[in-house]
Design a protein around this motif. Structure first.
Motif, PDB file in Angstrom:
ATOM      1  N   THR A   1      37.266  35.438  33.669  1.00 47.04           N
ATOM      2  CA  THR A   1      38.627  36.817  34.216  1.00 47.04           C
ATOM      3  C   THR A   1      38.840  37.160  35.439  1.00 47.04           C
ATOM      4  OG1 THR A   1      37.629  37.793  31.460  1.00 47.04           O
ATOM      5  CG2 THR A   1      39.035  39.365  33.623  1.00 47.04           C
ATOM      6  N   LYS A   2      39.570  37.133  35.824  1.00 49.60           N
ATOM      7  CA  LYS A   2      40.201  37.122  37.823  1.00 49.60           C
ATOM      8  C   LYS A   2      41.177  37.930  37.081  1.00 49.60           C
ATOM      9  CE  LYS A   2      37.118  33.185  38.223  1.00 49.60           C
ATOM     10  NZ  LYS A   2      36.315  33.898  39.095  1.00 49.60           N
TER      11      LYS A   2
ATOM     12  N   ARG B   1      46.624  43.580  38.300  1.00 49.00           N
ATOM     13  CA  ARG B   1      46.700  42.793  37.325  1.00 49.00           C
ATOM     14  C   ARG B   1      45.704  41.773  36.998  1.00 49.00           C
ATOM     15  NH1 ARG B   1      48.989  36.934  38.324  1.00 49.00           N
ATOM     16  NH2 ARG B   1      50.110  36.207  36.488  1.00 49.00           N
ATOM     17  N   VAL B   2      46.226  41.100  35.883  1.00 49.79           N
ATOM     18  CA  VAL B   2      45.165  40.272  35.348  1.00 49.79           C
ATOM     19  C   VAL B   2      45.917  39.057  35.287  1.00 49.79           C
ATOM     20  CG1 VAL B   2      42.871  39.467  33.857  1.00 49.79           C
ATOM     21  CG2 VAL B   2      43.506  42.311  34.089  1.00 49.79           C
ATOM     22  N   ALA B   3      45.011  37.774  35.829  1.00 53.28           N
ATOM     23  CA  ALA B   3      45.426  36.427  36.164  1.00 53.28           C
ATOM     24  C   ALA B   3      45.002  35.817  34.647  1.00 53.28           C
ATOM     25  CB  ALA B   3      45.139  36.070  37.109  1.00 53.28           C
TER      26      ALA B   3
ATOM     27  N   LYS C   1      34.083  47.548  27.231  1.00 53.59           N
ATOM     28  CA  LYS C   1      33.556  48.200  27.823  1.00 53.59           C
ATOM     29  C   LYS C   1      33.640  47.211  29.406  1.00 53.59           C
ATOM     30  CE  LYS C   1      28.013  47.797  28.420  1.00 53.59           C
ATOM     31  NZ  LYS C   1      27.055  47.612  27.666  1.00 53.59           N
ATOM     32  N   HIS C   2      33.479  45.302  28.661  1.00 51.94           N
ATOM     33  CA  HIS C   2      33.575  44.254  29.415  1.00 51.94           C
ATOM     34  C   HIS C   2      34.421  43.706  30.173  1.00 51.94           C
ATOM     35  CE1 HIS C   2      29.011  43.983  28.820  1.00 51.94           C
ATOM     36  NE2 HIS C   2      28.825  43.801  27.520  1.00 51.94           N
ATOM     37  N   GLN C   3      35.884  44.573  29.836  1.00 49.32           N
ATOM     38  CA  GLN C   3      37.298  43.946  29.923  1.00 49.32           C
ATOM     39  C   GLN C   3      37.339  42.661  30.846  1.00 49.32           C
ATOM     40  OE1 GLN C   3      38.461  46.762  32.789  1.00 49.32           O
ATOM     41  NE2 GLN C   3      37.906  48.941  31.780  1.00 49.32           N
ATOM     42  N   CYS C   4      36.865  41.819  29.793  1.00 55.45           N
ATOM     43  CA  CYS C   4      36.925  40.364  29.626  1.00 55.45           C
ATOM     44  C   CYS C   4      38.102  39.884  28.477  1.00 55.45           C
ATOM     45  CB  CYS C   4      35.898  39.520  29.768  1.00 55.45           C
ATOM     46  SG  CYS C   4      34.148  39.488  28.681  1.00 55.45           S
ATOM     47  N   ALA C   5      38.642  40.862  27.620  1.00 48.41           N
ATOM     48  CA  ALA C   5      39.525  39.521  26.570  1.00 48.41           C
ATOM     49  C   ALA C   5      40.480  41.164  26.286  1.00 48.41           C
ATOM     50  CB  ALA C   5      38.314  39.982  25.584  1.00 48.41           C
TER      51      ALA C   5
ATOM     52  N   LEU D   1      44.112  31.852  28.950  1.00 51.96           N
ATOM     53  CA  LEU D   1      42.586  32.364  28.442  1.00 51.96           C
ATOM     54  C   LEU D   1      41.808  31.333  28.431  1.00 51.96           C
ATOM     55  CD1 LEU D   1      42.280  34.952  26.390  1.00 51.96           C
ATOM     56  CD2 LEU D   1      42.859  33.223  24.717  1.00 51.96           C
ATOM     57  N   GLY D   2      40.262  31.974  28.625  1.00 49.70           N
ATOM     58  CA  GLY D   2      39.043  30.512  28.188  1.00 49.70           C
ATOM     59  C   GLY D   2      38.957  30.096  27.659  1.00 49.70           C
ATOM     60  N   MET D   3      38.663  31.248  26.649  1.00 48.40           N
ATOM     61  CA  MET D   3      37.791  30.479  25.354  1.00 48.40           C
ATOM     62  C   MET D   3      38.677  30.602  24.081  1.00 48.40           C
ATOM     63  SD  MET D   3      33.995  30.376  26.322  1.00 48.40           S
ATOM     64  CE  MET D   3      34.168  32.438  26.968  1.00 48.40           C
TER      65      MET D   3
END
Length: 428
Positions: free
Chosen positions: A184-185, A190-192, A243-247, A265-267
C-alpha cells in the motif's frame, strides 16, 4: 369459388413452408441455454456447431440469457414446462431446483453408456450433481479458489514472492497482512496502490475455515458464524480496510479504480475463470497465482462448479445426453480449460496432463490450481442458500462498510437471523 380455392392453396403452401421448410430437416432439435461473458458465449456457440457436425442427426439451438436475469428465466421456463432440453445451472441454485423435479435423472442413461465412468472425473464434480442417489447433471465451469498477485509490485516493494513462500509453508495470513501493508503506497493524500481487496462471501469462506470457523453446522441446520473462529476471520478481513488501511473502501474502489487489472491492487482472491480476461487486458505488469494463505487452522480452498442438466420433459433425452457428454468430453475440456483457460478440468486426465500443467501463457504456476482442487472443501450449499446468504451479506456489508466495526456483534446478529431462516420448515 376459384378465388377461395386459390386462397386455400396459398394457405396450405404457407403452412408447408412453416412446417416443411429449412427447420424441418429431419434432424433431432435440441435447445441449450447458458450464460457467460461474450467470449464464453462465442465459444459455446462454436461448440454447439461442432457437435452438430460430429452428430449430423442432431441440431442444437443455443440461446443465451444475461446472467442477471438467468435464474428467474430458468425457473419460469421450468415451471411453465417450456424449458430447453439442456440448461446450465449454477450449483448455488442446483440443490433448490433439483428437489422440484425439474431435472431428468441421468442414472439410467449413464449406465447404458459404456464410455461413461464416474471415476474419470474429480469426485466433487460427481457429488455436486447427485440427489437422493441419482445423477442429475454433469459438471462444468469447475474449480477452486486461489489468489492472484501482482509480481511487479511485489518485486518493486522488495517482498518475497508469495508462491515461493507457499512452497516453504510460510505463506500465512500474518505474512499476507505484512505484504498487503507494504504494497500500500500513498502519494500525499492519495493512495497509489493498495495491497489487497477484501474478499466478500463466498470468496472469504476459505479464510473463515483457515481461522477455525464454519458457516453452517454439518447438517446445515444451524449457523456457526457466531463461533470464535468465524468471528476472528471476519474481524481480520474488516481490519484490512479500517484498521490497517491496506484495502480500498467501497468509495475508493468505485468504478474499478483499484481493480487488479488496473495495476493498483497487489493481491486478489479469485477463481480460475478470471485468468482469460487478465491475459487479454493486463499488458503493463507481470502477474501470476499462488495459494490462499494458511491460517491457525491450516490451509484449505473451496471448490464449486455448474451443472449441465436435462429437462425432465425433454423429447429427446438420449440426444441431450450425447450433447452434455460431448461438452464434458476430454476433447472439449482441452478446448475450454487448456486452450482457453475458462476454468479447471472436471476430468482427471486433462487436469494432470502436461498440456494443462505446463502452459504457454499466464498463469504459469498451474500447480496452484491443482492443489486448490485436491485440497479443498465444498461450500455448504443447501435449498435455502439464496435466503440465508442474503442475511449474511447484509451483516457483512455492515461490517465491511464501516457501519459496524465489531465482527462479533455483526456475526451474532447474522447467526440469529440465519437460524430463523433455517428453522422455517416450510422452505424445505
Amino acid at each position: 369459388m376459384a378465388v377461395q380455392l386459390k386462397r386455400i392453396s396459398l394457405g396450405l403452401a404457407a403452412i408447408c413452408l412453416l412446417s416443411c421448410g429449412p427447420e424441418d430437416n429431419g434432424k433431432i432439435k435440441l435447445r441449450y441455454m447458458a450464460w457467460g461473458n461474450p467470449e464464453q458465449m462465442a465459444l459455446e456457440e462454436q461448440l454447439c456447431q461442432e457437435f452438430g457436425r460430429e452428430n449430423p442427426d442432431v441440431e442444437v439451438k443455443f440461446f443465451r440469457v444475461p446472467g442477471s436475469a438467468y435464474l428467474n428465466k430458468a425457473i419460469v421456463m421450468f415451471a411453465s414446462r417450456t424449458a430447453p432440453d439442456v440448461v446450465r445451472i449454477d450449483h448455488y441454485n442446483f440443490p433448490d431446483l433439483v428437489r422440484k423435479n425439474y431435472f431428468l435423472d441421468l442414472t439410467t442413461l449413464a449406465k447404458k453408456d459404456d464410455g461413461f465412468r464416474e471415476t474419470d472425473f474429480f469426485p466433487t464434480t460427481i457429488a455436486e450433481a447427485k440427489y437422493k442417489g441419482g445423477l442429475y447433471g454433469l459438471n462444468v465451469m469447475f474449480g477452486g479458489e486461489i489468489m492472484y498477485y501482482n509480481k511487479t509490485l511485489i518485486k518493486q516493494a522488495g517482498l518475497e514472492d508469495p508462491y515461493e513462500l507457499s512452497k516453504r509453508g510460510e505463506w500465512t495470513y500474518d505474512r499476507f497482512l505484512k505484504h498487503a501493508i507494504s504494497l500500500t503506497k500513498r502519494q500525499g493524500n492519495r493512495v497509489a496502490t493498495f495491497g489487497c481487496a477484501v474478499p466478500t462471501f463466498p470468496m472469504n469462506v476459505p479464510t473463515i475455515w483457515a481461522f477455525g470457523g464454519e458457516i453452517l453446522s454439518p447438517d446445515m441446520k444451524k449457523s456457526m458464524l457466531d463461533q470464535p473462529g468465524s468471528i476472528e476471520a471476519f474481524q481480520f478481513l474488516a481490519d484490512l480496510r479500517w484498521k490497517h488501511q491496506c484495502a480500498p473502501t467501497p468509495a475508493q474502489a468505485a468504478q474499478s479504480a483499484y481493480s487488479f487489472e488496473s495495476g493498483k491492487l497487489g493481491m486478489e482472491f479469485g477463481w480460475m475463470g478470471s485468468a482469460p480476461r487478465y491475459n487479454k487486458t493486463i499488458k503493463t505488469f507481470d502477474w501470476d497465482i499462488c495459494p490462499i494463505p494458511t491460517g491457525p487452522n491450516g490451509n484449505v480452498s473451496m471448490i464449486k462448479g455448474n451443472q449441465l442438466v436435462i429437462y425432465r420433459e425433454s423429447k429427446d433425452p438420449e440426444a441431450a445426453w450425447r450433447f452434455i457428454r460431448y461438452l464434458t468430453s476430454a476433447k472439449v475440456e482441452k478446448i475450454l480449460y487448456v486452450d482457453n483457460r475458462r476454468n479447471f478440468p472436471t476430468r482427471k486426465s486433462v487436469a494432470y496432463s502436461d498440456e494443462f500443467l505446463k502452459p504457454k501463457a499466464r498463469p504459469f504456476q498451474t500447480d496452484v490450481f491443482l492443489a486448490a482442487v485436491e485440497n479443498a472443501r465444498e461450500l455448504p450449499i443447501n435449498q435455502r442458500w439464496s435466503e440465508w446468504t442474503q442475511v449474511l451479506n447484509s451483516e457483512q456489508d455492515n461490517l465491511y462498510s464501516g457501519r459496524e466495526r465489531n465482527a462479533g456483534a455483526a456475526m451474532r446478529r447474522a447467526a440469529s437471523k440465519i437460524n430463523e431462516v433455517l428453522a422455517d420448515e416450510e422452505g424445505f
